[in-house]
Design a protein around this motif. Structure first.
Motif: not given
Length: 415
Positions: A1-3, A15-24, A389-393
């Motif tokens: 479930m998205g948070r 921005l990279c964190a935002a990208y991968y979080l959106y993808k999740e 780093t974005g992906k790890l976050v």
């Protein structure tokens, strides 16, 4: 479930964190104190460099720093000041300047940098980004035997870690870079390195994230965190109050100020770097680092960038012309046919790079707070380590298995 996730900081890491979080599948908001069009994410050398396996805190660096302290044009300048946070950082930095730390750090730096290269290319292919990206390697140009010795040692370390690198002589350098005159006694060549044009990727990433529904609040500084029972419930900015399930602190050199709000004294200092661009056709086609001067040279899309110096002197956007002139002077010393003019130097810019004491980034959660993920402290390697780093976050917040071992980047590690 998205948070619901609020990211504090809209640089390349945020921005990279935002990208991968959106993808999740998470709902993402990015807050930045600036207009998100300047700073370290825009003025860096654009390298994606697994070759940079030796962290800033390496043997001999503190000794050089002390020697250069009274030379305002030196590659590394540490401004002495009676500030508790600074003195604690210096103490921890000095403790990290040892061969054992360098040996332990190499694999971690290689792994996160190589993953970032792969992810940069994956993002561009998946989202049809057109931003400049090339795989031409990196030359290290030397003018002294001492520098040659250091760079050859670096090649051995890189080879031991499975990275493609070799020593090169003057003939080799001419084959790699045939159309420009270079003053050097030799050097090394890291075939493993790639380069890009930072503002192009930043602009495409921002446009993509806005299109898919990521919210942005710019020119809005976070002033306080509402924190209780080990969790952040809200962030208070100059203009609003935002609540979320999870928070990401990716505010670069400003991260330490906000981490104190949860009782976390993050050892972090700002390291100012400068860049000079020229739009003139100067025939450099392969990125290079001028070894003794610590100046990076990057042929970008439509212009060439010269970047360098590390000025540890607190949070300041002041342009020190002495340091700008030192970059220009070094360029002419290695490339005798290239002389940067006054107009190009006047249009120089600076950015602040967040420096941890051991030269490794902070990535993860602290025991101080359950719902805050920190991603900062990347020093000169922010661009090189950004997508990984974005992906790890995203993996941390999504409770997924991490792509890499996070131990070297632990927030609460001891110095």
């Amino acid at each position: 479930m998205g948070r619901e996730v609020v990211i504090i900081g809209g640089g390349i890491i945020g921005l990279c964190a935002a990208y991968y979080l959106y993808k999740e599948g998470h709902q993402v908001t990015v807050i930045d104190k600036s207009n998100m069009d300047a700073g370290a994410s825009y003025i860096n050398a654009g390298y994606l460099s697994p070759s940079h396996i030796i962290p800033l805190s390496a043997p001999g660096v503190m000794k050089k720093g002390l020697k250069w302290m009274f030379n305002p044009s030196s590659p590394l300048y540490i401004k002495p000041r009676l500030d508790t946070d600074f003195l604690k950082w210096v103490w921890a930095f000095n403790k990290s300047c040892n061969p054992e730390h360098v040996k332990k750090s190499g694999k971690a730096i290689r792994d996160i940098s190589v993953l970032s290269q792969e992810l940069f290319q994956d993002i561009s292919k998946s989202e049809n980004f057109k931003s400049h990206y090339e795989k031409k390697g990196l030359l290290m140009l030397c003018q002294t035997e001492e520098a040659m010795k250091e760079e050859i040692y670096m090649v051995k370390m890189a080879n031991d870690l499975g990275l493609a690198a070799k020593e090169v002589n003057l003939y080799d350098i001419k084959q790699i870079e045939p159309n420009v005159s270079i003053k050097s006694i030799g050097g090394t060549y890291f075939e493993c390195d790639h380069h890009s044009t930072p503002h192009e990727f930043m602009n495409e990433m921002k446009a993509y994230l806005k299109k898919v529904g990521v919210s942005f609040f710019t020119n809005d500084e976070v002033e306080d965190l509402e924190f209780q029972n080990g969790n952040i419930s809200k962030v208070k900015t100059q203009n609003q109050v935002l609540s979320a399930d999870e928070f990401v602190l990716a505010a670069g050199s400003w991260s330490a100020f906000l981490s104190k709000k949860i009782g976390l004294k993050l050892l972090l200092q700002a390291g100012k770097g400068y860049r000079i661009n020229t739009n003139r056709e100067i025939k450099i086609t392969v990125p290079a680092i001028l070894a003794e001067a610590k100046v990076a040279v990057t042929p970008m899309n439509g212009f060439t960038r010269f970047a360098g110096t590390m000025e540890i002197a607190g949070i300041s956007n002041h342009i020190n012309n002495v340091r700008v002139n030192a970059i220009a002077k070094a360029v002419n010393e290695y490339y005798p046919e290239i002389e940067l003019n006054q107009e190009e130097k006047l249009e120089s810019a600076s950015g602040l790079r967040p420096l941890s004491p051991d030269g490794l980034p902070y990535i993860g959660k602290s025991s101080k707070c359950n719902n805050l993920t920190i991603a900062t402290g990347h020093a000169m390697m922010g661009w090189s380590m950004s997508t990984a780093t974005g992906k790890l976050v995203s993996e941390i917040i999504s409770d997924r298995q991490s792509s890499l071992d996070l131990t070297p980047f632990h927030i609460d590690r001891k110095f």
